[in-house]
Motif scaffolding. Structure first.
Motif, mmCIF file in Angstrom:
data_model
loop_
_atom_site.group_PDB
_atom_site.id
_atom_site.type_symbol
_atom_site.label_atom_id
_atom_site.label_comp_id
_atom_site.label_asym_id
_atom_site.label_seq_id
_atom_site.Cartn_x
_atom_site.Cartn_y
_atom_site.Cartn_z
ATOM 1 N N MET A 98 0.859 -1.172 0.000
ATOM 2 C CA MET A 98 0.000 0.000 0.000
ATOM 3 C C MET A 98 0.899 1.226 0.000
ATOM 4 O O MET A 98 1.847 1.318 0.767
ATOM 5 N N LYS A 99 0.600 2.164 -0.890
ATOM 6 C CA LYS A 99 1.386 3.388 -0.992
ATOM 7 C C LYS A 99 0.461 4.592 -0.935
ATOM 8 O O LYS A 99 -0.603 4.596 -1.534
ATOM 9 N N TYR A 100 0.889 5.595 -0.220
ATOM 10 C CA TYR A 100 0.177 6.868 -0.183
ATOM 11 C C TYR A 100 0.839 7.778 -1.210
ATOM 12 O O TYR A 100 2.067 7.788 -1.329
ATOM 13 N N CYS A 101 0.026 8.540 -1.937
ATOM 14 C CA CYS A 101 0.612 9.433 -2.925
ATOM 15 C C CYS A 101 -0.249 10.679 -3.118
ATOM 16 O O CYS A 101 -1.444 10.681 -2.865
ATOM 17 N N CYS A 102 0.410 11.726 -3.612
ATOM 18 C CA CYS A 102 -0.280 12.974 -3.931
ATOM 19 C C CYS A 102 -0.760 12.909 -5.379
ATOM 20 O O CYS A 102 -0.511 11.940 -6.090
ATOM 21 N N GLU A 103 -1.440 13.964 -5.829
ATOM 22 C CA GLU A 103 -1.937 14.035 -7.210
ATOM 23 C C GLU A 103 -0.803 13.893 -8.220
ATOM 24 O O GLU A 103 -0.945 13.245 -9.244
ATOM 25 N N GLU A 104 0.330 14.498 -7.931
ATOM 26 C CA GLU A 104 1.456 14.517 -8.867
ATOM 27 C C GLU A 104 2.073 13.136 -9.079
ATOM 28 O O GLU A 104 2.539 12.816 -10.164
ATOM 29 N N VAL A 126 0.551 10.007 -8.482
ATOM 30 C CA VAL A 126 -0.380 8.886 -8.535
ATOM 31 C C VAL A 126 -0.046 7.932 -9.688
ATOM 32 O O VAL A 126 -0.106 6.713 -9.527
ATOM 33 N N GLU A 127 0.351 8.464 -10.845
ATOM 34 C CA GLU A 127 0.691 7.592 -11.976
ATOM 35 C C GLU A 127 1.921 6.754 -11.672
ATOM 36 O O GLU A 127 1.974 5.570 -12.018
ATOM 37 N N LEU A 128 2.899 7.329 -11.021
ATOM 38 C CA LEU A 128 4.105 6.597 -10.644
ATOM 39 C C LEU A 128 3.763 5.469 -9.676
ATOM 40 O O LEU A 128 4.236 4.341 -9.821
ATOM 41 N N VAL A 141 -3.234 12.163 -1.299
ATOM 42 C CA VAL A 141 -4.605 12.267 -1.792
ATOM 43 C C VAL A 141 -5.165 10.886 -2.087
ATOM 44 O O VAL A 141 -6.355 10.652 -1.968
ATOM 45 N N TYR A 142 -4.286 9.939 -2.460
ATOM 46 C CA TYR A 142 -4.707 8.595 -2.844
ATOM 47 C C TYR A 142 -3.939 7.515 -2.098
ATOM 48 O O TYR A 142 -2.806 7.730 -1.669
ATOM 49 N N ILE A 143 -4.577 6.367 -1.998
ATOM 50 C CA ILE A 143 -3.931 5.133 -1.529
ATOM 51 C C ILE A 143 -3.939 4.176 -2.717
ATOM 52 O O ILE A 143 -4.990 3.933 -3.307
ATOM 53 N N VAL A 144 -2.784 3.664 -3.062
ATOM 54 C CA VAL A 144 -2.663 2.672 -4.119
ATOM 55 C C VAL A 144 -2.285 1.363 -3.452
ATOM 56 O O VAL A 144 -1.283 1.275 -2.744
ATOM 57 N N ALA A 145 -3.115 0.341 -3.667
ATOM 58 C CA ALA A 145 -2.882 -0.964 -3.042
ATOM 59 C C ALA A 145 -2.966 -2.057 -4.090
ATOM 60 O O ALA A 145 -3.573 -1.883 -5.145
ATOM 61 N N ASN A 146 -2.359 -3.189 -3.781
ATOM 62 C CA ASN A 146 -2.454 -4.309 -4.724
ATOM 63 C C ASN A 146 -3.867 -4.845 -4.724
ATOM 64 O O ASN A 146 -4.534 -4.907 -3.709
#
Length: 53
Positions: free
Chosen positions: A1-7, A9-11, A47-52
């Motif tokens: 799980m990764k937290y990321c900002c708007e800038e 999010v694609e990465l 702003v977002y959480i990216v998870a598997n």
């Protein structure tokens, strides 16, 4: 799980696909949860959480 900002999010999405080889789950963080969450790439407010998947 990764937290990321708007800038970043694609990465974060690209890294999740490379690491887990599945479509990642993308969730927008609610304001209540966002108080201590920071982007893992730049340290700004997440702003977002990216998870598997």
């Amino acid at each position: 799980m990764k937290y990321c900002c708007e800038e970043h999010v694609e990465l974060a999405l690209d890294e999740a696909v490379d690491e887990y080889e599945t479509a990642p789950k993308l969730e927008k963080i609610k304001d209540v949860d966002n108080e201590n969450a920071t982007c893992g790439y730049c340290g700004q407010a997440a702003v977002y959480i990216v998870a598997n998947g």
